[in-house]
Scaffold this active site. Structure first.
Site, PDB file in Angstrom:
ATOM      1  N   TYR A  78      20.587   9.442 -20.863  1.00  0.00           N
ATOM      2  CA  TYR A  78      21.930  10.239 -20.932  1.00  0.00           C
ATOM      3  C   TYR A  78      22.990   9.399 -21.831  1.00  0.00           C
ATOM      4  CZ  TYR A  78      20.000  12.414 -16.756  1.00  0.00           C
ATOM      5  OH  TYR A  78      19.384  13.203 -15.897  1.00  0.00           O
TER       6      TYR A  78
ATOM      7  N   TYR B 169      13.633  15.230 -23.078  1.00  0.00           N
ATOM      8  CA  TYR B 169      14.268  14.521 -21.937  1.00  0.00           C
ATOM      9  C   TYR B 169      13.587  13.238 -21.182  1.00  0.00           C
ATOM     10  CZ  TYR B 169      16.075  13.949 -17.207  1.00  0.00           C
ATOM     11  OH  TYR B 169      16.416  13.350 -16.131  1.00  0.00           O
TER      12      TYR B 169
ATOM     13  N   LYS C  61      27.052  10.891 -10.498  1.00  0.00           N
ATOM     14  CA  LYS C  61      26.761  11.961  -9.579  1.00  0.00           C
ATOM     15  C   LYS C  61      27.632  11.861  -8.123  1.00  0.00           C
ATOM     16  CE  LYS C  61      23.964  14.037 -12.100  1.00  0.00           C
ATOM     17  NZ  LYS C  61      23.668  13.170 -13.204  1.00  0.00           N
TER      18      LYS C  61
END
Ligand SMILES: *Cc1c(COP(=O)(O)O)cnc(C)c1O
Length: 327
Positions: free
Chosen positions: A284, A258, A46
């Site tokens: 992830y 998720y 990020k």
């Protein structure tokens, strides 16, 4: 590639390492780009996006960042850290409830003094944009100049971080004397993949860029990625025209959903940690790398020899449930 100005917060370039024992096991040359080592409190993918997005916020005279994500959002934590590095205020809207355990990224958000609003999953999923807009209006009334960063910083400006990462990879190829013929990343909100794909395309590089989605489905992300190409081109001045069928997002590795782990995934992460001294995250990269190995076994990568997987970070996402599954 023409890119706007950005901040320099991340430790760049990130290292590229070979996973030699895994490579031998699979009969491929598998390399990993350590974007998990872009920093400490800002670690992960990020920060590459935030270097561009937060620069835009500052250039527009803003002094308050608003963003959102899951309760264990790596993006929210990195945003909070960057805000503090710049002396800005920060507001995080997190998908969670009052009894969410105060650990990992959520704890780091707290220690960074972010203002946090917890929103129940259903309301979050259907109203997050309105919720952030309303917070923005409230803050404006208080005299602040807020800037909204969407989930994962996956918009045009954020995705530029991974357009630039392609230039970094290309210069590392020269140094290392290796040509990667496949570049693989996790897809969570789409910006990392869109940036890599766009950069690879504009640079006329002939690697195939693969994404492995860990939520939603491939069709959903292909549409998002096409939209992100348009958003990116507003900044670079160069549009690209890609057929949806040429976007290689490999579906099938969401597992239980998720941020929910299953035993195969955790066992795989554990095995890889022992084999290579490399720790993936459960939300992830663990799912995506598991997917990559499965796809190599299935033959999807038969035309590729040198494969580069981007380790996008996520170490703080090892929540108590995932931790308890490691045998
Ligand atoms: C957000 C995130 C991703 C996914 O990147 P997107 O650009 O949102 O698709 C992958 N890995 C980690 C660790 C992340 O935090």
């Amino acid at each position: 590639m023409r890119l706007p100005e950005k901040f320099n917060f991340a430790n760049l370039p990130t290292k590229i390492e070979k996973l030699s024992r895994l490579s031998e096991e699979l009969g491929k040359e598998i390399y990993i780009k350590r974007d998990d080592q872009t920093g400490g409190e800002i670690s992960g993918n990020k920060i590459r996006k935030l270097e561009y997005a937060v620069r835009e916020a500052i250039d527009n005279g803003c002094n308050y960042l608003i963003t959102c994500g899951g309760i264990q959002s790596n993006h929210a934590r990195a945003t909070a850290a960057v805000a503090r590095k710049l002396g800005m205020e920060v507001y995080l809207v997190l998908r969670g409830n009052q009894d969410s355990e105060l650990e990992g990224n959520y704890f780091l958000d707290k220690i960074l003094g972010a203002k946090i609003k917890l929103v129940a999953p259903e309301e979050f999923n259907s109203h997050i944009e309105n919720i952030m807009e309303n917070i923005k209006k409230e803050l404006e009334k208080e005299g602040y100049k807020p800037y909204i960063i969407p989930m994962g910083a996956s918009n045009g400006v954020g995705s530029l971080g991974y357009c630039a990462a392609v230039e970094e990879i290309l210069s590392q190829e020269k140094e290392l004397g290796i040509k990667f013929d496949a570049i693989v990343s996790t897809v969570g909100s789409g910006g990392t993949y869109a940036g890599l794909y766009y950069g690879n395309y504009i640079k006329d590089n002939n690697a195939v860029v693969y994404g492995i989605n860990i939520c939603d489905d491939a069709e959903y992300f292909k549409n998002i990625v096409l939209k992100l190409f348009k958003g990116i081109s507003i900044y670079t001045g160069e549009e690209i025209h890609v057929d949806k069928k040429d976007i290689d997002i490999l579906d099938g590795y969401i597992g239980s959903g998720y941020a929910l782990s299953n035993e195969n995934e955790i066992e795989f992460i554990h095995k890889l940690a022992k084999l290579e001294g490399l720790i993936l995250d459960p939300v992830y990269t663990g799912k995506a790398m598991y997917g990559l190995v499965e796809e190599i076994k299935k033959g999807t990568f038969d035309n590729h020899k040198n494969i580069l997987f981007i380790h996008t970070g996520g170490i703080f996402g090892w929540n108590s449930v995932a931790r308890s599954m490691v045998k």
